[in-house]
Design a protein around this motif. Structure first.
Motif, PDB file in Angstrom:
ATOM      1  N   TYR B  35      -7.845   8.815  -4.750  1.00 27.71           N
ATOM      2  CA  TYR B  35      -8.365   7.990  -5.562  1.00 27.71           C
ATOM      3  C   TYR B  35      -8.646   6.554  -5.229  1.00 27.71           C
ATOM      4  O   TYR B  35      -8.358   6.087  -4.118  1.00 27.71           O
ATOM      5  CB  TYR B  35      -7.563   7.825  -6.701  1.00 27.71           C
ATOM      6  N   GLN B  37      -8.845   2.609  -6.370  1.00 26.48           N
ATOM      7  CA  GLN B  37      -8.586   1.726  -7.600  1.00 26.48           C
ATOM      8  C   GLN B  37      -9.147   0.449  -7.087  1.00 26.48           C
ATOM      9  O   GLN B  37      -8.629  -0.396  -6.376  1.00 26.48           O
ATOM     10  CB  GLN B  37      -7.117   1.527  -7.892  1.00 26.48           C
ATOM     11  N   LEU B  39     -10.461  -3.524  -8.403  1.00 26.46           N
ATOM     12  CA  LEU B  39      -9.567  -4.853  -8.781  1.00 26.46           C
ATOM     13  C   LEU B  39      -9.371  -4.771 -10.326  1.00 26.46           C
ATOM     14  O   LEU B  39      -8.505  -5.332 -10.817  1.00 26.46           O
ATOM     15  CB  LEU B  39     -10.174  -6.280  -8.286  1.00 26.46           C
ATOM     16  N   LYS B  40     -10.395  -3.999 -10.847  1.00 22.93           N
ATOM     17  CA  LYS B  40     -10.016  -3.863 -12.573  1.00 22.93           C
ATOM     18  C   LYS B  40      -9.282  -2.773 -12.833  1.00 22.93           C
ATOM     19  O   LYS B  40      -8.759  -2.627 -14.064  1.00 22.93           O
ATOM     20  CB  LYS B  40     -11.439  -3.504 -13.055  1.00 22.93           C
ATOM     21  N   ASN B  41      -8.388  -2.305 -11.822  1.00 21.27           N
ATOM     22  CA  ASN B  41      -7.363  -1.593 -12.244  1.00 21.27           C
ATOM     23  C   ASN B  41      -7.676   0.161 -12.561  1.00 21.27           C
ATOM     24  O   ASN B  41      -6.898   0.901 -12.647  1.00 21.27           O
ATOM     25  CB  ASN B  41      -6.478  -1.882 -13.121  1.00 21.27           C
ATOM     26  N   PHE B  43      -9.160   3.678 -12.192  1.00 20.96           N
ATOM     27  CA  PHE B  43      -8.804   4.750 -11.086  1.00 20.96           C
ATOM     28  C   PHE B  43     -10.219   5.758 -10.883  1.00 20.96           C
ATOM     29  O   PHE B  43     -10.286   6.070 -12.119  1.00 20.96           O
ATOM     30  CB  PHE B  43      -7.659   5.659 -11.340  1.00 20.96           C
ATOM     31  N   VAL B  89      -7.689  -0.457  -3.299  1.00 19.19           N
ATOM     32  CA  VAL B  89      -6.853   0.163  -2.926  1.00 19.19           C
ATOM     33  C   VAL B  89      -6.931   1.789  -3.069  1.00 19.19           C
ATOM     34  O   VAL B  89      -7.300   2.103  -4.306  1.00 19.19           O
ATOM     35  CB  VAL B  89      -5.378  -0.113  -3.737  1.00 19.19           C
ATOM     36  N   PHE B  91      -5.658   5.573  -2.840  1.00 21.12           N
ATOM     37  CA  PHE B  91      -4.295   6.368  -2.997  1.00 21.12           C
ATOM     38  C   PHE B  91      -4.704   7.765  -2.768  1.00 21.12           C
ATOM     39  O   PHE B  91      -5.493   8.334  -2.887  1.00 21.12           O
ATOM     40  CB  PHE B  91      -3.842   6.259  -4.552  1.00 21.12           C
ATOM     41  N   PHE B 106       2.155  10.294  -5.790  1.00 22.37           N
ATOM     42  CA  PHE B 106       1.177   9.450  -4.923  1.00 22.37           C
ATOM     43  C   PHE B 106       1.904   8.558  -3.765  1.00 22.37           C
ATOM     44  O   PHE B 106       3.074   8.645  -3.828  1.00 22.37           O
ATOM     45  CB  PHE B 106       0.884   8.247  -6.227  1.00 22.37           C
ATOM     46  N   GLY B 107       1.096   8.303  -2.901  1.00 26.72           N
ATOM     47  CA  GLY B 107       1.401   7.506  -1.838  1.00 26.72           C
ATOM     48  C   GLY B 107       1.505   6.161  -2.255  1.00 26.72           C
ATOM     49  O   GLY B 107       0.822   5.833  -3.322  1.00 26.72           O
ATOM     50  N   ALA B 108       1.732   5.205  -1.401  1.00 30.72           N
ATOM     51  CA  ALA B 108       1.973   3.830  -1.765  1.00 30.72           C
ATOM     52  C   ALA B 108       0.666   3.105  -1.674  1.00 30.72           C
ATOM     53  O   ALA B 108       0.505   2.120  -2.230  1.00 30.72           O
ATOM     54  CB  ALA B 108       3.043   2.906  -0.640  1.00 30.72           C
ATOM     55  N   ARG B 111      -4.576  -0.582   1.144  1.00 26.58           N
ATOM     56  CA  ARG B 111      -5.578  -1.711   0.803  1.00 26.58           C
ATOM     57  C   ARG B 111      -6.555  -2.005   1.695  1.00 26.58           C
ATOM     58  O   ARG B 111      -6.209  -2.268   2.882  1.00 26.58           O
ATOM     59  CB  ARG B 111      -4.748  -3.151   0.416  1.00 26.58           C
TER      60      ARG B 111
END
Lengths: 116, 115
Positions: B35, B37, B39-41, B43, B89, B91, B106-108, B111
């Motif tokens: 996925y 993600q 800056l607007k969050n 996914f 980011v 994921f 999910f992984g961390a 970025r």
């Protein structure tokens, strides 16, 4: 295709109070799962709660519970006794259960702020 | 292992450079998902694998993005000729089976910053 909508970009709650985050979805399927994930500033995605569409009983995990209304295609998250550590982005997500290995479809997220 | 391991945590690239991200799924998980993600969050689903086979690539940009999951190696997501809008980011998540009942772990995240 399924869509998930979170109509509240931001919500605020006083510590120890209760808050409800809204989520609606659109699907023509009858068998699916719904999830709420929490994303704190660390960006790690943490599963909060899961609901099977075939179950009428609302899922509960400690202070977190859902109000699942299948006919209305609504899946809200209630956080009771809010704590400072609950401050995060919350994402509602949908996953088909057709054994096709489908991905999660996410809503746009709600930022929850907790006031001390 | 019991966690999805993503590397690197942060990658900085100049516009036009190549970027490559890695993901080791939880042992025994056959399904891997990528996925993005922004800056607007939001996914955005990119691609999924069943073992080393592409399962669903409907979200992958046709140009510049590619991904692989090879036996006995971490999965990878590669972006050729990065653009500013690739900053996000990324994921990776894994799941043991195709059943919708299974939670995606999910992984961390990695970025990517494109300058």
């Amino acid at each position: 295709a399924q869509t998930v909508t979170q109509s509240q970009p931001e919500m605020s709650v006083q510590e120890a109070e209760t808050v409800t985050l809204s989520c609606t979805y659109d699907t023509s399927e009858s068998d699916y799962y719904l999830f709420w994930y929490k994303q704190p500033p660390s960006r790690q995605m943490i599963l909060v709660i899961r609901q099977e569409a075939y179950k009428q009983q609302n899922a509960t995990e400690n202070r977190f519970s859902v109000n699942f209304q299948k006919a209305a295609k609504s899946f809200s998250l209630k956080i009771s006794d809010s704590q400072l550590g609950d401050a995060a982005m919350y994402f509602c997500a949908y996953r088909s259960n057709n054994n096709a290995g489908n991905m999660l479809t996410f809503g746009g997220g709600t930022r929850l702020m907790v006031k001390p | 292992g019991e966690e999805v391991a993503q590397t690197p945590k942060h990658l900085v690239r100049g516009e036009g450079q190549k970027a490559k991200l890695y993901c080791a799924p939880i042992k025994g998980h056959s399904y891997v998902f990528w996925y993005q993600q922004v800056l607007k969050n939001e996914f955005k689903f990119l691609i999924s694998f069943q073992n080393e086979n592409v399962f669903d690539e409907t979200g992958m940009p046709k140009e510049r993005f590619s991904a692989k999951c090879l036996p006995n190696s971490p999965c990878s997501l590669e972006i050729q000729a990065t653009k500013l809008e690739d900053s996000a980011v990324y994921f990776c998540a894994s799941s043991p089976s195709p059943s919708g009942a299974n939670v995606l772990t999910f992984g961390a995240g990695s970025r990517l910053t494109v300058l």
